[in-house]
Design a protein around this motif. Sequence first.
Motif, mmCIF file in Angstrom:
data_model
loop_
_atom_site.group_PDB
_atom_site.id
_atom_site.type_symbol
_atom_site.label_atom_id
_atom_site.label_comp_id
_atom_site.label_asym_id
_atom_site.label_seq_id
_atom_site.Cartn_x
_atom_site.Cartn_y
_atom_site.Cartn_z
ATOM 1 N N PRO A 163 -4.552 3.959 18.230
ATOM 2 C CA PRO A 163 -4.118 3.137 17.298
ATOM 3 C C PRO A 163 -3.434 3.615 16.022
ATOM 4 C CG PRO A 163 -6.575 3.448 17.163
ATOM 5 C CD PRO A 163 -5.934 4.145 18.269
ATOM 6 N N VAL A 164 -2.294 2.751 15.545
ATOM 7 C CA VAL A 164 -1.754 3.064 14.143
ATOM 8 C C VAL A 164 -1.990 2.382 13.049
ATOM 9 C CG1 VAL A 164 -0.158 4.472 15.614
ATOM 10 C CG2 VAL A 164 0.378 2.231 14.863
ATOM 11 N N VAL A 165 -1.836 2.732 11.915
ATOM 12 C CA VAL A 165 -1.917 1.919 10.631
ATOM 13 C C VAL A 165 -0.420 1.928 10.198
ATOM 14 C CG1 VAL A 165 -4.243 2.189 10.444
ATOM 15 C CG2 VAL A 165 -2.830 3.623 9.439
ATOM 16 N N TYR A 166 -0.116 0.793 9.387
ATOM 17 C CA TYR A 166 0.951 0.677 8.563
ATOM 18 C C TYR A 166 0.363 1.077 7.037
ATOM 19 C CZ TYR A 166 4.320 -1.136 4.938
ATOM 20 O OH TYR A 166 5.138 -1.230 3.933
ATOM 21 N N LYS A 167 1.173 1.757 6.225
ATOM 22 C CA LYS A 167 0.958 2.192 5.130
ATOM 23 C C LYS A 167 2.012 2.034 3.930
ATOM 24 C CE LYS A 167 -2.544 5.681 5.532
ATOM 25 N NZ LYS A 167 -3.119 7.140 5.191
ATOM 26 N N PRO A 168 1.846 1.202 2.963
ATOM 27 C CA PRO A 168 3.267 1.125 1.935
ATOM 28 C C PRO A 168 3.440 2.734 1.529
ATOM 29 C CG PRO A 168 1.346 -0.104 0.937
ATOM 30 C CD PRO A 168 0.715 0.271 2.426
ATOM 31 N N ARG A 181 -0.592 -10.367 -5.012
ATOM 32 C CA ARG A 181 -1.222 -9.738 -3.674
ATOM 33 C C ARG A 181 -1.103 -8.311 -3.533
ATOM 34 N NH1 ARG A 181 -3.497 -14.213 -1.388
ATOM 35 N NH2 ARG A 181 -2.209 -16.085 -1.460
ATOM 36 N N THR A 182 -2.016 -7.949 -2.629
ATOM 37 C CA THR A 182 -2.054 -6.363 -2.384
ATOM 38 C C THR A 182 -1.589 -6.035 -0.888
ATOM 39 O OG1 THR A 182 -3.672 -6.059 -4.068
ATOM 40 C CG2 THR A 182 -3.497 -4.295 -2.363
ATOM 41 N N VAL A 183 -0.888 -5.233 -0.785
ATOM 42 C CA VAL A 183 -0.296 -4.722 0.376
ATOM 43 C C VAL A 183 -1.380 -3.617 1.045
ATOM 44 C CG1 VAL A 183 1.494 -4.071 2.039
ATOM 45 C CG2 VAL A 183 1.980 -5.262 -0.039
ATOM 46 N N TRP A 184 -2.318 -4.105 2.026
ATOM 47 C CA TRP A 184 -3.287 -3.179 2.232
ATOM 48 C C TRP A 184 -2.789 -2.246 3.489
ATOM 49 C CZ3 TRP A 184 -6.988 -3.247 -1.070
ATOM 50 C CH2 TRP A 184 -7.438 -4.602 -1.724
ATOM 51 N N VAL A 185 -3.591 -1.271 3.550
ATOM 52 C CA VAL A 185 -3.347 -0.203 4.782
ATOM 53 C C VAL A 185 -4.059 -1.114 5.999
ATOM 54 C CG1 VAL A 185 -4.069 1.727 6.025
ATOM 55 C CG2 VAL A 185 -3.552 1.953 3.571
ATOM 56 N N ALA A 186 -3.267 -1.307 6.945
ATOM 57 C CA ALA A 186 -3.659 -2.155 8.193
ATOM 58 C C ALA A 186 -3.283 -1.586 9.462
ATOM 59 C CB ALA A 186 -3.038 -3.633 7.908
#
Length: 317
Positions: A163-168, A181-186
């Motif tokens: 599984p991978v996550v997206y990070k800003p 809003r906050t862009v979380w690691v997801a």
Amino acid sequence: MADPLPVLVVTRPDDVTADIVVAELNRRDVPVVRFDSAEFPHDLAFSAMIGGEGLRGRLSTGTRRAELGAVRSLYYRRPRGFAFPGLDEQDARFAVLQARFGFGGVLASLPRCLYVNHPHAIADAEFKPAQLAVAADLGFVVPSTLITNEPERARTFAAEHGPVVYKPLRACPYRQGGEARTVWVAEVEPDELDGSIAATAHLFQTNVQATAHLRVTAIGDRLFSVRIDSGDHVDWRYDYDALTYTDVETPSGLTRPIGAYLERFGLAFGCFDFALRADGTPVFLECNPNGQWAWLEDETGVCMTAALADLLERGNA
């Protein structure tokens, strides 16, 4: 006897973390000159001469003054940007640039001054690709990471490394429906990665199967480590009420690479975040060169304020 050299504290007025440090320096009778970039030029004035004697001059706030050639240390926290609300857009843009490269350039050039941290070093060290590349080069365990704007490459990476996550890549103000809003690691699935990825750069990373996280705060040559248990949250910042904190020893294998990392980026301070695998292996996630730390002292009693005051008081002596 000569007057003791001052510590400059550059931050916004409502910085509670800086308040704590300033209070400790005051308790030690270390002179402090605190100001915010946004106070220039209305409540802040300076003059700097550069010649055969190097840089010298003075800086004055409404209540304090510092000789620019005799600053012990500079604590660069979170100042607001320069602003010139009385000018039209073009003139304000010109004035901001002159202030940044003039006043900001002087602050970045103080002789014999210890910077915690130098603003240019902070800027360099905030690039996540550079953080990860340096961490890998220094021997930290680093999760597989892809930075791209190619949708198909992103989908392939997610399928192969999931599984991978997206990070800003950089936190920034974001509003939706008028609300912040906050862009979380997801965590993301390959079929979620559509053509919109082509619009800008995105960072995808293998999701480390962690049993907990480790925050190591480096202050000079001292390391303070706190284990953060966050339950099932991918991004532990999502719910601070769900977190538990434990003061722990810094894993022996981290001491040398953390020191080398700080030296590589020219930092005297950094907040390192690691994911802890089940076998205890710390996996490097990032280093914030201007991170928050005071709440960990409140939670664990670890004396980071004193350590930071020690560093600022000592300067380059």
